[in-house]
Every structure is written in C-alpha cells, then in structure tokens.
Design a protein around this motif. Structure first.
Motif, short mmCIF file in Angstrom:
data_model
loop_
_atom_site.label_atom_id
_atom_site.label_comp_id
_atom_site.label_asym_id
_atom_site.label_seq_id
_atom_site.Cartn_x
_atom_site.Cartn_y
_atom_site.Cartn_z
N UNK A 298 -5.30 -1.61 37.16
CA UNK A 298 -4.61 -0.56 36.41
C UNK A 298 -5.02 -0.59 34.94
N UNK A 299 -5.13 -1.78 34.38
CA UNK A 299 -5.47 -1.91 32.96
C UNK A 299 -6.87 -1.40 32.66
N UNK A 300 -7.79 -1.53 33.62
CA UNK A 300 -9.20 -1.21 33.38
C UNK A 300 -9.65 0.11 34.01
N UNK A 301 -8.70 0.90 34.51
CA UNK A 301 -9.07 2.14 35.19
C UNK A 301 -10.04 2.98 34.35
N UNK A 302 -11.03 3.56 35.02
CA UNK A 302 -12.02 4.39 34.36
C UNK A 302 -11.58 5.85 34.31
N UNK A 303 -10.46 6.17 34.91
CA UNK A 303 -9.88 7.51 34.89
C UNK A 303 -8.38 7.39 34.61
#
Length: 410
Positions: A337-342
């Motif tokens: 969740x922290x690194x989502x690309x969208x």
C-alpha cells in the motif's frame, strides 16, 4: 449529533484490540495515535464516545499490557481538563479471542491508581448481534448456517494464540485465569436484551457515582452510545468516481475468509495476485517489485487487483514466533500500500492484523471519522486519499467480499 443514552457528564472510550470494533457505529472518531492533542480532540468532539485502536490482539501479553496502559493513561491525563465520568470498554472478539482477563485487570488497576471509583463488577458481553453471536443462559454461541453452535466447537476456539475449550462463560473465565465473581455475564440474543442491561447499568452507575470497565464485543458499545441506525454506505456516499478501480488486500486465513475469497476471484473484472509465504520471507524484494507492477498493469486496464497471501496456514508452536511471522507478512502487505504506483479509488482490507497495519502504517492515519458500514459489520473510514474499508476476518457470508466488490464497482 445528540446521543441521549450517555449522560452529559459521561464519555465512553472504547479500547479496541483490533480495528474491526467500529463495525456497528458511525459518526464517532477513531484514534490510532493517543497523543494528548488527539485525545483532547476526541473528548471535545460533539459525539460523546470514541474508539482508541490499541490492536493489542496482535501483541504479546507484555506488549499488550504496556500499550493499553499507555492509552488509558493518556485518556486519564487529558480528562483532568474535563472531569468526565468514564465508561471504559475493552472491545474484543465475539469469538472470545484476545488478552483476557489481562486487559480488564489492567484497566481497573490503572483507573483505581488514579483515584477513580470503579464499579465492582465487570460486565462481560461478547454477544455480537449483527453477526449471529449470542450469549444464552451463560453460554456463548455463534450462528453456523441455520444452526447455533457453542463457540468452543468453532475454528476460532482452536486459534494458535488464543485458543480455549469452554463456551460456558464462567468456565471460560476460569480457564483463562480469571475469577468469575469479578464479572457480570450479560445474556443477549437481541438488542432489546442489551438495552435492558444498559439501562439498569446506567441507573446503578448514576446512583453510585461510579466509572466502569466493560469487556464486550461490538454490540454493547452501540447500545450504550444510543447511536441511530444508518443505511449501508453506497458508492456515491463514498465519493467513488465511475472511472478507475480499487484494490482488495486479503490477509486473514480463517475458513470463512478463504470461502469469501474464492467467490470474489470468480467475479468478472477481478484478478487475483497470490503471495507465497516463502517468497515473502526469502525473496521479498523481487516479489514486491513484481506485485506492484502487476497491480499497476491490472488497474490501468480496468481490472480490480485482489492481493492475497497463500491460503495454507503455517503452524508454529512457539507463540512469539507465530506473532513474528504474522507481523512479517503484515509488513509486506503494508509496504504494498505504501509503495503503490497508482492511486486506487478505494482499498478493502480483510483481516484484523492486515487492516490495522495498513491503516496505521501504510496510510499513516492518526484520527479518522467512522463513516458507517458498507455491508453488515464491515466499517469504512475516510482517509485523505480514498475510502478505506475494514473487513473483519470472522464476519460475513460466503459471498460478502463479492458483494462489496459489486457495490464499489458500480
């Protein structure tokens, strides 16, 4: 909002041992960071009750003791400015899992240490009416299809950390090392029974000028608050636009969750992303990169990603090692969740540890307003980016995840 059941000089504070206890309420604040500033805001709020998410069910006993003490000390410290009479609720699992009687012992000891006059009995009300968990003649049951079974016959009684053998609550209290004489067992098959108990308790507390510690599931706090019914939330209520997709993240391993996941994965417009436990432990960097790219690709093509941990349960005898494994897996889900690309239109998290860590670590939410429920017993809070739906691991029917997907996709 006027909640007439609570006296103007009284505040109810619900210390929630996982993030699912808000599944019967709306309008109140959920506090995950009990700084003086946040507690002061909650005590000043025009809704005279709030929840503090301690998440102690995911902690060792000693960590749970320290965390709960810290949270209650913060409330007591700030309450010196307001002098409210306190109803302190230890909200835990309707299937009897959790640090018991540790949490009620801690709460009574801390309150009395600070000079609070505490009602001598601890109401014990594990009934969760909305999800078919009832206490009848001192014995606790859960609905299983068309029948009621004693909770000791359920999979929850075989929990790795909080397992137990007894459904009779007197026997359960003794099994867990408590004294049944300290507790007032609340029989309840409906809200009428809970409300009758509530009214009698309020009268006693007013007459004696007492504060009180309560052990309960999610239904009694709703009864005590006096909160009105609210329709289930719609896509429009949550401000979800017609374009874009959300994300489902499933960490819970109970049988009910796996059954719900199977139905969701059969839905049109959904694609599963399985996370093998071995890869999380030993190849996390490569798995993270692959997972994030897959989520981005699916979402860009209008397909809703469903990220889920492999369904087999890893059995470990040592309790501390079990908690460590669970935390490692949860940390991986948080990092997704922290690194989502969208930016998704919504996030649905299934499971107690999963939903807590995503809320507090992945989304860094310190306080939030509880919006209500999307379906029965499935609450939603609004973050600064999107609605966040908290789906407890042990509630819902076989198609409940699928039902939420259909509501949110429009």
């Amino acid at each position: 909002m006027k909640l007439s059941n609570l006296h103007p000089t009284t505040h109810m504070v619900v210390f929630d041992d996982d993030p699912t206890g808000i599944q019967t309420v709306h309008g109140c604040l959920l506090v995950t960071d009990w700084s003086d500033e946040n507690i002061r805001m909650a005590l000043q709020d025009n809704v005279p009750f709030f929840y503090i998410l301690t998440n102690t069910r995911a902690l060792t006993a000693e960590s749970a003791r320290k965390t709960l003490t810290s949270a209650l000390e913060a409330v007591i410290r700030v309450n010196q400015e307001f002098d409210y009479r306190l109803i302190c609720v230890s909200r835990s699992d309707s299937c009897l899992r959790g640090h018991f009687p540790l949490e009620t012992n801690v709460m009574r000891d801390v309150l009395m240490k600070h000079g609070y006059k505490v009602w001598p009995k601890i109401p014990f009300a594990p009934a969760f009416i909305e999800s078919g968990r009832f206490t009848i003649e001192g014995k606790h049951y859960m609905r299983d299809g068309e029948r009621l079974i004693p909770v000791s016959e359920s999979e929850f009684a075989r929990d790795n950390v909080f397992g137990y053998k007894h459904s009779h609550l007197v026997d359960y209290i003794q099994e867990k090392g408590g004294n049944p004489e300290d507790y007032d067992i609340v029989n309840a098959q409906n809200y009428e029974e809970l409300n009758t108990f509530r009214d009698a308790l309020f009268a006693k507390l007013e007459g004696e000028g007492c504060d009180v510690v309560i052990r309960s599931s999610s239904s009694l706090p709703r009864s005590m608050s006096g909160i009105a019914d609210k329709p289930f939330l719609t896509r429009q209520d949550l401000g979800i636009q017609s374009n874009g997709t959300g994300i489902f993240i499933v960490g819970s391993h109970v049988k009910k969750t796996t059954e719900q996941l199977d139905y969701l994965l059969k839905s049109v417009g959904v694609k599963g992303i399985e996370l093998p436990i071995d890869d999380i432990l030993n190849h996390s960097e490569a798995l993270m990169s692959k997972t994030l790219e897959t989520i981005k690709s699916l979402s860009s093509n209008g397909i809703t990603p469903v990220v889920y941990t492999a369904r087999q349960e890893v059995r470990i005898e040592d309790a501390a090692q079990r908690l460590l494994l669970g935390q490692t897996v949860s940390d991986f889900l948080v990092d997704i969740v922290r690194k989502l690309l969208i930016c998704p239109k919504y996030v649905v998290a299934k499971g107690g540890i999963t939903s807590h860590d995503i809320l507090t670590k992945g989304l860094a939410v310190k306080t939030a307003r509880v919006m209500g429920q999307v379906i029965n017993s499935v609450p939603c809070v609004m973050t600064d980016r999107f609605p966040y739906i908290i789906f407890p691991g042990n509630v819902g029917g076989p198609r409940s995840l699928e039902e939420i997907y259909n509501i949110l996709k429009g």
